[in-house]
Design a protein around this motif. Structure first.
Motif, PDB file in Angstrom:
ATOM      1  N   ILE A 145       0.838  -1.206   0.000  1.00 21.63           N
ATOM      2  CA  ILE A 145       0.000   0.000   0.000  1.00 21.63           C
ATOM      3  C   ILE A 145       0.870   1.252   0.000  1.00 21.63           C
ATOM      4  O   ILE A 145       0.637   2.193  -0.772  1.00 21.63           O
ATOM      5  CB  ILE A 145      -0.935   0.003   1.232  1.00 21.63           C
ATOM      6  CG1 ILE A 145      -1.988  -1.091   1.107  1.00 21.63           C
ATOM      7  CG2 ILE A 145      -1.606   1.372   1.396  1.00 21.63           C
ATOM      8  CD1 ILE A 145      -2.817  -1.300   2.366  1.00 21.63           C
ATOM      9  N   ILE A 146       1.882   1.273   0.865  1.00 17.27           N
ATOM     10  CA  ILE A 146       2.776   2.435   0.957  1.00 17.27           C
ATOM     11  C   ILE A 146       3.503   2.659  -0.365  1.00 17.27           C
ATOM     12  O   ILE A 146       3.600   3.792  -0.855  1.00 17.27           O
ATOM     13  CB  ILE A 146       3.790   2.229   2.107  1.00 17.27           C
ATOM     14  CG1 ILE A 146       3.068   2.203   3.445  1.00 17.27           C
ATOM     15  CG2 ILE A 146       4.852   3.334   2.092  1.00 17.27           C
ATOM     16  CD1 ILE A 146       3.933   1.745   4.608  1.00 17.27           C
ATOM     17  N   GLU A 147       4.001   1.582  -0.954  1.00 15.54           N
ATOM     18  CA  GLU A 147       4.739   1.708  -2.217  1.00 15.54           C
ATOM     19  C   GLU A 147       3.834   2.158  -3.360  1.00 15.54           C
ATOM     20  O   GLU A 147       4.224   2.992  -4.177  1.00 15.54           O
ATOM     21  CB  GLU A 147       5.406   0.367  -2.555  1.00 15.54           C
ATOM     22  CG  GLU A 147       6.549   0.017  -1.605  1.00 15.54           C
ATOM     23  CD  GLU A 147       7.158  -1.347  -1.900  1.00 15.54           C
ATOM     24  OE1 GLU A 147       6.540  -2.117  -2.687  1.00 15.54           O
ATOM     25  OE2 GLU A 147       8.237  -1.642  -1.355  1.00 15.54           O
ATOM     26  N   ALA A 148       2.624   1.608  -3.412  1.00 17.97           N
ATOM     27  CA  ALA A 148       1.689   2.006  -4.471  1.00 17.97           C
ATOM     28  C   ALA A 148       1.318   3.485  -4.347  1.00 17.97           C
ATOM     29  O   ALA A 148       1.294   4.222  -5.334  1.00 17.97           O
ATOM     30  CB  ALA A 148       0.437   1.130  -4.422  1.00 17.97           C
ATOM     31  N   TYR A 149       1.028   3.912  -3.122  1.00 16.56           N
ATOM     32  CA  TYR A 149       0.652   5.312  -2.877  1.00 16.56           C
ATOM     33  C   TYR A 149       1.814   6.244  -3.193  1.00 16.56           C
ATOM     34  O   TYR A 149       1.616   7.320  -3.786  1.00 16.56           O
ATOM     35  CB  TYR A 149       0.215   5.485  -1.436  1.00 16.56           C
ATOM     36  CG  TYR A 149      -0.234   6.882  -1.087  1.00 16.56           C
ATOM     37  CD1 TYR A 149      -1.522   7.305  -1.372  1.00 16.56           C
ATOM     38  CD2 TYR A 149       0.633   7.777  -0.454  1.00 16.56           C
ATOM     39  CE1 TYR A 149      -1.943   8.589  -1.054  1.00 16.56           C
ATOM     40  CE2 TYR A 149       0.228   9.057  -0.131  1.00 16.56           C
ATOM     41  CZ  TYR A 149      -1.060   9.456  -0.432  1.00 16.56           C
ATOM     42  OH  TYR A 149      -1.461  10.734  -0.112  1.00 16.56           O
ATOM     43  N   LYS A 152       2.544   6.881  -7.161  1.00 16.57           N
ATOM     44  CA  LYS A 152       1.610   7.720  -7.913  1.00 16.57           C
ATOM     45  C   LYS A 152       1.563   7.330  -9.401  1.00 16.57           C
ATOM     46  O   LYS A 152       1.291   8.149 -10.279  1.00 16.57           O
ATOM     47  CB  LYS A 152       1.977   9.209  -7.784  1.00 16.57           C
ATOM     48  CG  LYS A 152       1.819   9.762  -6.376  1.00 16.57           C
ATOM     49  CD  LYS A 152       0.373   9.741  -5.908  1.00 16.57           C
ATOM     50  CE  LYS A 152       0.165  10.532  -4.621  1.00 16.57           C
ATOM     51  NZ  LYS A 152       0.818   9.916  -3.451  1.00 16.57           N
ATOM     52  N   GLU A 153       1.855   6.077  -9.673  1.00 19.70           N
ATOM     53  CA  GLU A 153       1.787   5.594 -11.043  1.00 19.70           C
ATOM     54  C   GLU A 153       0.331   5.528 -11.493  1.00 19.70           C
ATOM     55  O   GLU A 153      -0.582   5.485 -10.661  1.00 19.70           O
ATOM     56  CB  GLU A 153       2.416   4.194 -11.140  1.00 19.70           C
ATOM     57  CG  GLU A 153       3.920   4.179 -10.900  1.00 19.70           C
ATOM     58  CD  GLU A 153       4.492   2.781 -10.950  1.00 19.70           C
ATOM     59  OE1 GLU A 153       3.686   1.820 -10.984  1.00 19.70           O
ATOM     60  OE2 GLU A 153       5.726   2.645 -10.940  1.00 19.70           O
ATOM     61  N   PRO A 154       0.087   5.520 -12.809  1.00 21.76           N
ATOM     62  CA  PRO A 154      -1.279   5.405 -13.296  1.00 21.76           C
ATOM     63  C   PRO A 154      -1.987   4.199 -12.665  1.00 21.76           C
ATOM     64  O   PRO A 154      -1.409   3.124 -12.566  1.00 21.76           O
ATOM     65  CB  PRO A 154      -1.109   5.214 -14.807  1.00 21.76           C
ATOM     66  CG  PRO A 154       0.184   5.898 -15.106  1.00 21.76           C
ATOM     67  CD  PRO A 154       1.067   5.639 -13.913  1.00 21.76           C
ATOM     68  N   SER A 155      -3.187   4.416 -12.197  1.00 17.54           N
ATOM     69  CA  SER A 155      -4.040   3.403 -11.559  1.00 17.54           C
ATOM     70  C   SER A 155      -3.570   3.011 -10.157  1.00 17.54           C
ATOM     71  O   SER A 155      -4.031   2.001  -9.618  1.00 17.54           O
ATOM     72  CB  SER A 155      -4.181   2.147 -12.433  1.00 17.54           C
ATOM     73  OG  SER A 155      -3.006   1.357 -12.400  1.00 17.54           O
ATOM     74  N   TYR A 156      -2.690   3.825  -9.532  1.00 17.19           N
ATOM     75  CA  TYR A 156      -2.254   3.481  -8.176  1.00 17.19           C
ATOM     76  C   TYR A 156      -3.437   3.450  -7.202  1.00 17.19           C
ATOM     77  O   TYR A 156      -3.428   2.704  -6.223  1.00 17.19           O
ATOM     78  CB  TYR A 156      -1.180   4.445  -7.685  1.00 17.19           C
ATOM     79  CG  TYR A 156      -1.696   5.771  -7.152  1.00 17.19           C
ATOM     80  CD1 TYR A 156      -1.990   5.940  -5.803  1.00 17.19           C
ATOM     81  CD2 TYR A 156      -1.907   6.848  -8.009  1.00 17.19           C
ATOM     82  CE1 TYR A 156      -2.465   7.147  -5.309  1.00 17.19           C
ATOM     83  CE2 TYR A 156      -2.383   8.053  -7.524  1.00 17.19           C
ATOM     84  CZ  TYR A 156      -2.659   8.208  -6.187  1.00 17.19           C
ATOM     85  OH  TYR A 156      -3.143   9.396  -5.704  1.00 17.19           O
ATOM     86  N   GLU A 157      -4.471   4.252  -7.479  1.00 20.89           N
ATOM     87  CA  GLU A 157      -5.635   4.281  -6.593  1.00 20.89           C
ATOM     88  C   GLU A 157      -6.321   2.915  -6.536  1.00 20.89           C
ATOM     89  O   GLU A 157      -6.790   2.479  -5.470  1.00 20.89           O
ATOM     90  CB  GLU A 157      -6.646   5.335  -7.061  1.00 20.89           C
ATOM     91  CG  GLU A 157      -6.106   6.761  -7.061  1.00 20.89           C
ATOM     92  CD  GLU A 157      -5.579   7.179  -8.427  1.00 20.89           C
ATOM     93  OE1 GLU A 157      -5.505   8.382  -8.694  1.00 20.89           O
ATOM     94  OE2 GLU A 157      -5.241   6.266  -9.221  1.00 20.89           O
ATOM     95  N   LEU A 158      -6.378   2.236  -7.688  1.00 15.51           N
ATOM     96  CA  LEU A 158      -6.974   0.898  -7.723  1.00 15.51           C
ATOM     97  C   LEU A 158      -6.157  -0.076  -6.885  1.00 15.51           C
ATOM     98  O   LEU A 158      -6.708  -0.910  -6.164  1.00 15.51           O
ATOM     99  CB  LEU A 158      -7.064   0.397  -9.166  1.00 15.51           C
ATOM    100  CG  LEU A 158      -8.126   1.042 -10.062  1.00 15.51           C
ATOM    101  CD1 LEU A 158      -7.966   0.548 -11.493  1.00 15.51           C
ATOM    102  CD2 LEU A 158      -9.518   0.708  -9.552  1.00 15.51           C
ATOM    103  N   LYS A 159      -4.831   0.037  -6.984  1.00 15.67           N
ATOM    104  CA  LYS A 159      -3.964  -0.849  -6.207  1.00 15.67           C
ATOM    105  C   LYS A 159      -4.168  -0.626  -4.710  1.00 15.67           C
ATOM    106  O   LYS A 159      -4.276  -1.574  -3.932  1.00 15.67           O
ATOM    107  CB  LYS A 159      -2.501  -0.608  -6.580  1.00 15.67           C
ATOM    108  CG  LYS A 159      -2.095  -1.142  -7.944  1.00 15.67           C
ATOM    109  CD  LYS A 159      -0.599  -0.963  -8.162  1.00 15.67           C
ATOM    110  CE  LYS A 159      -0.154  -1.565  -9.476  1.00 15.67           C
ATOM    111  NZ  LYS A 159       1.313  -1.403  -9.687  1.00 15.67           N
TER     112      LYS A 159
END
Length: 298
Positions: A145-149, A152-159
């Motif tokens: 979660i921390i890495e995805a947030y 800020k890559e495209p579609s990070y919100e879905l991850k």
């Protein structure tokens, strides 16, 4: 670097924004003698210690979080973080509203799971140490979660949202296991009393406050109250009041151009020299220097 807003005891702001009510805060330095003072908010929270170690308090219970471990804090639970000796630290606080996980309509997910999570109490706070396979999976998901947030890559919100569902699936699978049997009715009563006092201070810090007045809010003797307060907050009542006043002054210094004398008076200090001396002791600089450093925030 953004940090948790410590001047708000009961946080009422949106973490993130209305379209994505989710945010991760990184904290790696002390604010005076604390990482963040006792406070609560309606959002759920996960804390992950990336580096070092910290002391954490949830309600009346005190824990030590070591590097690579974390915890889950249910909604509305008093919590605060403090340094462990002189150990350098770096932590991530994942804060989000339960609504972030809801669907547009009332569905099985909301009925069977989200309602349960929303009703979690102090007894459902959870230390995640990595001692079991389930906890290792939880910690891995928190790091994801921390890495995805952060990416800020495209579609990070879905991850981010997907990982949160996975995380709570693991937690709910072990719901009976995570229920903290050590939390008693006495602990819950103490937490409720402390909340009442802290809220009273937050609402009346501009006025002259005495220990006797605070003690009367929860029908305790002055001596009993002082011991009760310090055992939970790690400060005397007057130290906490002054810390609250200094934090309120910081907000005014950042967001207004009011004179220093007026700001000191606004937050409850009748003596300007005492205000400046205490401010420097807590923040490591004078109010004027603080305003200069944070001038971009005005």
């Amino acid at each position: 670097m953004k940090i948790i807003n410590k001047d708000k005891l009961l946080e009422d702001r949106v973490h993130g924004d209305s379209m994505f009510p989710f945010r991760i805060y990184m904290v790696d330095y002390l604010d005076g003698q604390v990482i963040f003072n006792m406070h609560w908010h309606p959002e759920l929270e996960f804390i992950y210690v990336e580096k070092g170690a910290i002391n954490l308090q949830i309600g009346t219970k005190k824990y030590r979080l070591l590097e690579g471990t974390g915890c889950f804090i249910p909604s509305e639970q008093l919590h605060g973080a403090y340094p462990f000796k002189n150990t350098p630290f770096k932590l991530h606080a994942i804060v989000f509203n339960i609504d972030f996980l809801r669907s547009f309509g009332f569905d099985l997910i909301q009925n069977n799971y989200l309602q349960v999570i929303q009703n979690f109490s102090l007894a459902h706070s959870l230390l995640i140490t990595g001692n079991t396979l389930e906890e290792k999976n939880m910690l891995k998901t928190i790091v994801n979660i921390i890495e995805a947030y952060s990416s800020k890559e495209p579609s990070y919100e879905l991850k981010v949202k997907g990982y949160l569902y996975l995380l709570f699936a693991d937690i709910l699978k072990k719901q009976a296991w995570i229920h903290n049997e050590e939390v008693t009715q006495k602990d819950l009563t103490k937490t409720d009393l402390l909340k009442k006092v802290l809220q009273y201070i937050d609402q009346n810090y501009k006025q002259k406050l005495t220990v006797m007045e605070l003690a009367s809010q929860i029908q305790m003797s002055e001596g009993h109250f002082s011991r009760f307060f310090k055992s939970l907050v790690r400060m005397t009542p007057m130290e906490y009041i002054n810390t609250t006043r200094i934090n309120k002054a910081c907000m005014l210094l950042q967001k207004t151009d009011r004179k220093l004398l007026d700001i000191g008076m606004d937050v409850g200090f009748q003596n300007q020299s005492y205000f400046i001396r205490l401010f420097k002791k807590q923040k490591g600089c004078t109010p004027r220097e603080y305003r200069f450093k944070h001038g971009d925030d005005i």
